[in-house]
Design a protein around this motif. Structure first.
Motif, PDB file in Angstrom:
ATOM      1  N   ARG A 111       0.829  -1.208   0.000  1.00  0.00           N
ATOM      2  CA  ARG A 111       0.000   0.000   0.000  1.00  0.00           C
ATOM      3  C   ARG A 111       0.864   1.261   0.000  1.00  0.00           C
ATOM      4  O   ARG A 111       0.527   2.264  -0.632  1.00  0.00           O
ATOM      5  CB  ARG A 111      -0.949   0.002   1.196  1.00  0.00           C
ATOM      6  CG  ARG A 111      -2.044  -1.037   1.075  1.00  0.00           C
ATOM      7  CD  ARG A 111      -2.873  -1.138   2.340  1.00  0.00           C
ATOM      8  NE  ARG A 111      -3.935  -2.137   2.188  1.00  0.00           N
ATOM      9  CZ  ARG A 111      -4.693  -2.573   3.195  1.00  0.00           C
ATOM     10  NH1 ARG A 111      -4.509  -2.095   4.430  1.00  0.00           N
ATOM     11  NH2 ARG A 111      -5.627  -3.477   2.966  1.00  0.00           N
ATOM     12  N   TRP A 114       2.030   1.822  -3.624  1.00  0.00           N
ATOM     13  CA  TRP A 114       1.036   2.455  -4.509  1.00  0.00           C
ATOM     14  C   TRP A 114       0.921   3.949  -4.238  1.00  0.00           C
ATOM     15  O   TRP A 114       0.916   4.759  -5.173  1.00  0.00           O
ATOM     16  CB  TRP A 114      -0.335   1.794  -4.337  1.00  0.00           C
ATOM     17  CG  TRP A 114      -0.380   0.299  -4.428  1.00  0.00           C
ATOM     18  CD1 TRP A 114      -1.154  -0.548  -3.690  1.00  0.00           C
ATOM     19  CD2 TRP A 114       0.363  -0.555  -5.327  1.00  0.00           C
ATOM     20  NE1 TRP A 114      -0.945  -1.854  -4.037  1.00  0.00           N
ATOM     21  CE2 TRP A 114      -0.022  -1.894  -5.057  1.00  0.00           C
ATOM     22  CE3 TRP A 114       1.313  -0.328  -6.312  1.00  0.00           C
ATOM     23  CZ2 TRP A 114       0.512  -2.981  -5.733  1.00  0.00           C
ATOM     24  CZ3 TRP A 114       1.854  -1.417  -6.993  1.00  0.00           C
ATOM     25  CH2 TRP A 114       1.453  -2.712  -6.711  1.00  0.00           C
ATOM     26  N   SER A 115       0.843   4.340  -2.975  1.00  0.00           N
ATOM     27  CA  SER A 115       0.694   5.758  -2.648  1.00  0.00           C
ATOM     28  C   SER A 115       1.948   6.554  -3.016  1.00  0.00           C
ATOM     29  O   SER A 115       1.858   7.693  -3.494  1.00  0.00           O
ATOM     30  CB  SER A 115       0.375   5.935  -1.161  1.00  0.00           C
ATOM     31  OG  SER A 115       1.425   5.408  -0.352  1.00  0.00           O
ATOM     32  N   LEU A 118       2.088   7.132  -6.799  1.00  0.00           N
ATOM     33  CA  LEU A 118       1.160   8.204  -7.181  1.00  0.00           C
ATOM     34  C   LEU A 118       1.745   9.575  -6.852  1.00  0.00           C
ATOM     35  O   LEU A 118       1.505  10.546  -7.568  1.00  0.00           O
ATOM     36  CB  LEU A 118      -0.187   8.020  -6.465  1.00  0.00           C
ATOM     37  CG  LEU A 118      -1.059   6.864  -6.951  1.00  0.00           C
ATOM     38  CD1 LEU A 118      -2.269   6.688  -6.037  1.00  0.00           C
ATOM     39  CD2 LEU A 118      -1.515   7.108  -8.388  1.00  0.00           C
ATOM     40  N   GLU A 155      -6.676  -3.585  -5.080  1.00  0.00           N
ATOM     41  CA  GLU A 155      -5.834  -2.431  -4.757  1.00  0.00           C
ATOM     42  C   GLU A 155      -4.846  -2.139  -5.889  1.00  0.00           C
ATOM     43  O   GLU A 155      -4.587  -0.969  -6.206  1.00  0.00           O
ATOM     44  CB  GLU A 155      -5.097  -2.679  -3.438  1.00  0.00           C
ATOM     45  CG  GLU A 155      -6.014  -2.711  -2.232  1.00  0.00           C
ATOM     46  CD  GLU A 155      -5.272  -2.968  -0.934  1.00  0.00           C
ATOM     47  OE1 GLU A 155      -5.873  -2.764   0.133  1.00  0.00           O
ATOM     48  OE2 GLU A 155      -4.095  -3.389  -0.982  1.00  0.00           O
ATOM     49  N   THR A 158      -6.819  -0.556  -8.714  1.00  0.00           N
ATOM     50  CA  THR A 158      -7.173   0.818  -8.334  1.00  0.00           C
ATOM     51  C   THR A 158      -5.988   1.752  -8.534  1.00  0.00           C
ATOM     52  O   THR A 158      -6.134   2.869  -9.045  1.00  0.00           O
ATOM     53  CB  THR A 158      -7.638   0.869  -6.867  1.00  0.00           C
ATOM     54  OG1 THR A 158      -8.798   0.050  -6.714  1.00  0.00           O
ATOM     55  CG2 THR A 158      -7.972   2.290  -6.446  1.00  0.00           C
ATOM     56  N   PHE A 159      -4.799   1.289  -8.146  1.00  0.00           N
ATOM     57  CA  PHE A 159      -3.594   2.106  -8.372  1.00  0.00           C
ATOM     58  C   PHE A 159      -3.387   2.374  -9.862  1.00  0.00           C
ATOM     59  O   PHE A 159      -3.100   3.507 -10.259  1.00  0.00           O
ATOM     60  CB  PHE A 159      -2.363   1.394  -7.801  1.00  0.00           C
ATOM     61  CG  PHE A 159      -1.080   1.828  -8.442  1.00  0.00           C
ATOM     62  CD1 PHE A 159      -0.540   3.077  -8.174  1.00  0.00           C
ATOM     63  CD2 PHE A 159      -0.415   1.000  -9.352  1.00  0.00           C
ATOM     64  CE1 PHE A 159       0.638   3.497  -8.785  1.00  0.00           C
ATOM     65  CE2 PHE A 159       0.752   1.405  -9.968  1.00  0.00           C
ATOM     66  CZ  PHE A 159       1.281   2.665  -9.683  1.00  0.00           C
ATOM     67  N   ASP A 162      -5.931   4.979 -10.952  1.00  0.00           N
ATOM     68  CA  ASP A 162      -5.649   6.311 -10.390  1.00  0.00           C
ATOM     69  C   ASP A 162      -4.414   6.950 -11.016  1.00  0.00           C
ATOM     70  O   ASP A 162      -4.347   8.175 -11.165  1.00  0.00           O
ATOM     71  CB  ASP A 162      -5.462   6.209  -8.875  1.00  0.00           C
ATOM     72  CG  ASP A 162      -6.757   5.858  -8.146  1.00  0.00           C
ATOM     73  OD1 ASP A 162      -7.836   5.998  -8.764  1.00  0.00           O
ATOM     74  OD2 ASP A 162      -6.690   5.421  -6.984  1.00  0.00           O
ATOM     75  N   SER A 163      -3.433   6.138 -11.369  1.00  0.00           N
ATOM     76  CA  SER A 163      -2.190   6.673 -11.919  1.00  0.00           C
ATOM     77  C   SER A 163      -2.294   6.960 -13.412  1.00  0.00           C
ATOM     78  O   SER A 163      -1.426   7.629 -13.982  1.00  0.00           O
ATOM     79  CB  SER A 163      -1.036   5.697 -11.678  1.00  0.00           C
ATOM     80  OG  SER A 163      -1.288   4.458 -12.324  1.00  0.00           O
TER      81      SER A 163
END
Length: 374
Positions: A111, A114-115, A118, A155, A158-159, A162-163
């Motif tokens: 996690r 991923w953050s 981004l 997850e 989703t990454f 979002d990216s």
């Protein structure tokens, strides 16, 4: 430009080193990413061993990036699970941001990966993200198992959404890792949506695994043979307070030509003027967004310290400026999207017309046959 990305699972043995050296030599690799070497980095020996001029490593020592002599790189972020660098070279159309990933096995620890990815996502320009992600996108990327837990896959997807990254696809084996019982696609390459603005394509080949349980990923990114950029009117210019005035002043400058020659000369002169005006007066729309947001934040802090009418008026003006440049940015993306749609539409129209033409020819031939002319 050729990249090679490989989780080699240990680089101590001479067999591993020889195999890696052969891949580099056969494919003229400019950037080599080695994951999980399991040895301490001897920069002088390793760069000479694999015929590179420089190597960058993250602090954990799990990610190495070797660079050819004509490639420069700047380390932007050293993370425990990825190394984010900015690559430039004389033969590249622009600098390329590369994030080489070696993800943790625990999805909770991923996690943070991923953050953090981004967070380093570039605002503009090509971005390549590749390596060992230690997770699949869906059950179809597994063989010999049900695919694992659903939450880690959700997850990961989703990454990717979002990216704004796009899977570059692959050639070769469908799976990049195996323990001889289970097969999974753990290694992959993804690129940003504007990759095609700078490179004519991208090709990822899963090379045969030999000394490792992971496939090496050979990434080929041909560069466009670009000519001079074409001129295109930007609708966002109309929102600039000085646009109409600069057009008017340039258009009414003296011109010795007459008739259609006069129109041609004036249009060409205006085009050159607008190229200069866009570069030196209008500026970069994304820089304008950043400056306007910063001005709003500063005005808000001033209002919090002293909520006077004059300070509120300044904040209102700053918000109006931000709204104006945000509308300019929206115009830019709408026009870019429409241009891409029209280009695709032209290709689709040609295909459609060719199909209709073939059907008409087939019907005409059939009709002639029925009338006895065949």
């Amino acid at each position: 430009m050729n990249f090679l990305i490989w989780n080699i699972r240990g680089l101590r043995s001479s067999e591993s080193q020889q195999r890696l050296h052969a891949f580099v030599k056969e494919n003229q690799i400019k950037v080599l990413n080695v994951l999980e070497p399991m040895i301490d980095l001897d920069q002088r020996f390793m760069t000479r061993r694999f015929c590179f001029s420089r190597v960058i490593s993250n602090l954990s020592g799990h990610i190495w990036v070797f660079l050819a002599a004509d490639v420069q790189a700047e380390c932007v972020l050293d993370h425990a699970q990825f190394l984010h660098i900015k690559v430039s070279a004389p033969f590249l159309p622009t600098s390329v941001f590369c994030s080489f990933v070696y993800a943790r096995c625990d999805y909770i620890e991923r996690r943070d990966l991923w953050s953090s990815l981004l967070h380093v996502k570039p605002v503009l320009g090509p971005w390549l993200v590749g390596g060992d992600f230690n997770v699949v996108r869906d059950a179809s990327e597994c063989l010999g198992t049900r695919g694992g837990r659903l939450l880690p896959m959700e997850e990961f997807n989703t990454f990717i959404m979002d990216s704004g990254l796009i899977d570059a696809g692959f050639e070769g084996s469908s799976f990049t890792w195996t323990n001889k019982t289970i097969w999974k696609r753990l290694d992959r390459v993804m690129v940003s949506v504007d990759w095609g603005d700078y490179f004519s394509s991208i090709r990822v080949e899963h090379l045969p695994r030999t000394v490792s349980d992971h496939c090496p990923l050979l990434v080929t990114a041909p560069v466009f043979a670009r000519g001079p950029s074409s001129f295109r009117f930007q609708r966002m210019w109309l929102r600039h307070h000085g646009f109409l005035q600069t057009v008017r002043l340039n258009w009414f400058l003296p011109c010795s030509q007459s008739g259609m020659s006069r129109l041609f000369v004036k249009l060409k002169r205006l085009k050159n003027h607008l190229k200069w005006w866009n570069r030196d007066v209008f500026g970069n729309i994304f820089d304008k967004i950043t400056e306007a947001e910063s001005a709003v934040r500063s005005a808000e802090l001033v209002c919090e310290a002293d909520p006077s009418d004059s300070n509120w008026a300044v904040l209102s003006d700053r918000n109006a400026d931000l709204a104006r440049v945000t509308a300019m940015e929206a115009d830019f993306w709408k026009q870019k999207a429409a241009c891409n749609w029209l280009e695709d539409g032209e290709r689709n129209n040609k295909l459609f017309h060719n199909m209709v033409k073939k059907k008409r020819v087939a019907k005409r031939s059939s009709a002639y046959g029925m009338m006895g002319f065949a």
